[in-house]
Design a protein around this motif. Structure first.
Motif, short mmCIF file in Angstrom:
data_model
loop_
_atom_site.label_atom_id
_atom_site.label_comp_id
_atom_site.label_asym_id
_atom_site.label_seq_id
_atom_site.Cartn_x
_atom_site.Cartn_y
_atom_site.Cartn_z
N VAL A 124 0.84 -1.04 0.02
CA VAL A 124 -0.02 0.02 -0.06
C VAL A 124 0.79 1.19 -0.08
CG1 VAL A 124 -1.71 1.39 1.46
CG2 VAL A 124 -1.89 -1.37 1.15
N ASN A 125 0.64 2.09 -0.94
CA ASN A 125 1.37 3.22 -0.86
C ASN A 125 0.44 4.80 -0.91
OD1 ASN A 125 4.22 2.61 -0.88
ND2 ASN A 125 3.65 1.48 -2.54
N GLU B 162 3.45 -3.17 3.84
CA GLU B 162 3.02 -4.36 3.51
C GLU B 162 2.01 -4.97 4.28
OE1 GLU B 162 6.29 -6.85 2.57
OE2 GLU B 162 7.46 -5.34 1.40
N TYR B 163 1.07 -5.65 3.70
CA TYR B 163 -0.04 -6.34 4.32
C TYR B 163 -0.24 -7.72 4.09
CZ TYR B 163 -1.96 -1.76 5.44
OH TYR B 163 -2.24 -0.47 5.77
N GLN B 164 -0.02 -8.66 5.08
CA GLN B 164 0.17 -10.11 4.74
C GLN B 164 -1.39 -10.78 4.95
OE1 GLN B 164 2.96 -12.31 4.37
NE2 GLN B 164 1.19 -13.74 3.62
N GLU B 165 -1.73 -11.59 4.00
CA GLU B 165 -3.13 -12.49 3.88
C GLU B 165 -3.10 -13.03 5.34
OE1 GLU B 165 -5.90 -15.08 1.21
OE2 GLU B 165 -3.91 -14.54 0.56
N ALA C 149 -3.35 -7.89 6.93
CA ALA C 149 -2.97 -7.30 7.90
C ALA C 149 -1.83 -6.91 8.01
CB ALA C 149 -3.09 -8.09 9.34
N LYS C 150 -1.51 -5.35 8.35
CA LYS C 150 -0.28 -4.72 7.95
C LYS C 150 0.81 -5.31 9.03
CE LYS C 150 1.58 0.12 8.03
NZ LYS C 150 1.31 1.40 8.09
N ILE C 151 1.89 -5.49 8.41
CA ILE C 151 3.26 -6.21 8.88
C ILE C 151 4.17 -5.22 9.34
CG2 ILE C 151 2.71 -8.33 8.30
CD1 ILE C 151 4.56 -8.06 6.13
N LYS D 73 1.95 -7.64 -4.27
CA LYS D 73 3.41 -8.11 -4.41
C LYS D 73 3.50 -9.53 -4.73
CE LYS D 73 7.60 -7.38 -1.79
NZ LYS D 73 8.10 -7.02 -0.36
N THR D 74 3.10 -10.29 -4.32
CA THR D 74 3.01 -11.72 -4.61
C THR D 74 3.01 -11.89 -6.17
OG1 THR D 74 2.13 -12.55 -2.79
CG2 THR D 74 2.46 -14.14 -4.53
N ALA D 75 2.10 -11.35 -6.74
CA ALA D 75 1.76 -11.43 -8.05
C ALA D 75 2.95 -10.72 -8.97
CB ALA D 75 0.44 -10.82 -8.68
#
Length: 302
Positions: A60-61, A73-76, A88-90, A158-160
């Protein structure tokens, strides 16, 4: 008077040490402050999609100050809300309030401290996309007084992106190897001519001054005040400073409240709605080495 100042100073430092000891436990020795209380561990470097771990990761920017607190960065997460993933934000500091990006009960993608899907939070975007990275709308952000749009608040997968980068690199590898083989004879033929050219000195023509773009022309005022003489030797054409610049006062934030307590202590207060339910305080002590006893040398710089 000097003794009273010293006793008051010792009381302030004792309160600070007691507060730190209560927060982090153990000793309040100065050598442990930075490592145990003020430092935030950096997230590990990620180079490949496999390094991301289970679940997708979003980035997210925002270029807008009202949306920048959500950047990161956010993790599923291993659970879903309203048939859509929850992120959730990491990399948050210890004891920070959680920040979730999820699809809430009002059919909105929202940044919220609640993971249960309630229609509550700091920013929302009405969009039925299955992922926030696929949504096409803009987020509205609560700035403490009203909802304001932030078209620069964007979510990317980011993964894609890493998977696509790896696929492109794998596809380009055979072509790069073939091009390297084809260029080998030409490189050997030009070796002699390169040696001759290396001995020759080629002087480049002088550069013309480059005019500063309008978007950053205000930076010229800062440069002018400190380095106006040196600016004549640079390639950048700095604009002249406006009349009376050195006499202008710095702008003041309209939300800042200032005052003086009955005991004479001055205070400055600025409301900040993000992160919510948090209070941050800074105390400024007007003391220096002149107030120190011989055995206290350096304590004024703590």
């Amino acid at each position: 008077a000097h003794r009273r100042r010293r006793l008051a100073r010792e009381g302030v430092f004792k309160n600070i040490k007691d507060f730190i000891k209560k927060k982090i436990g153990g000793s309040a020795d100065n050598s442990n402050l930075e490592s145990s209380f003020f430092s935030t561990p950096a997230p590990p470097a990620v180079d490949t999609a496999a390094d991301l771990g289970p679940g997708a990761r979003l980035v997210v920017n925002s270029k807008n100050p009202v949306g920048q607190p959500f950047s990161g960065e956010y993790q599923e997460q291993p659970f879903r809300r309203n048939d859509r993933p929850v992120y959730a934000k990491i990399g948050m500091p210890p004891n920070s309030q959680a920040v979730y990006l999820l699809y809430n009960d009002a059919k909105q993608w929202a940044f919220t401290p609640h993971s249960d899907g309630r229609a509550d939070g700091w920013a929302y975007m009405p969009d039925t996309a299955m992922s926030p990275a696929e949504a096409k709308g803009d987020f509205d952000v609560w700035n403490g007084a009203s909802w304001v749009p932030d078209p620069t608040l964007k979510v990317t997968d980011k993964t894609a992106a890493l998977q696509q980068k790896q696929a492109e690199a794998a596809a380009a590898a055979p072509a790069a190897a073939k091009a390297s083989e084809a260029a080998a004879p030409a490189a050997a033929a030009s070796k002699g001519s390169q040696a001759e050219e290396a001995s020759a000195v080629v002087e480049e023509p002088p550069h013309e001054p480059v005019k500063l773009p309008e978007e950053v022309s205000s930076l010229g005022r800062l440069f002018w005040k400190a380095h106006w003489q040196a600016s004549e030797k640079t390639l950048i054409h700095w604009p002249p400073a406006p009349d009376g610049l050195s006499n202008k006062a710095l702008p003041s934030h309209p939300g800042v409240k200032r005052g003086v307590l009955p005991n004479g202590m001055r205070y400055v207060i600025l409301k900040n709605a993000m992160p919510p339910q948090r209070f941050e305080a800074h105390i400024e002590l007007h003391v220096g080495s002149i107030d120190e006893e011989p055995h206290e040398q350096g304590i004024a710089h703590m």
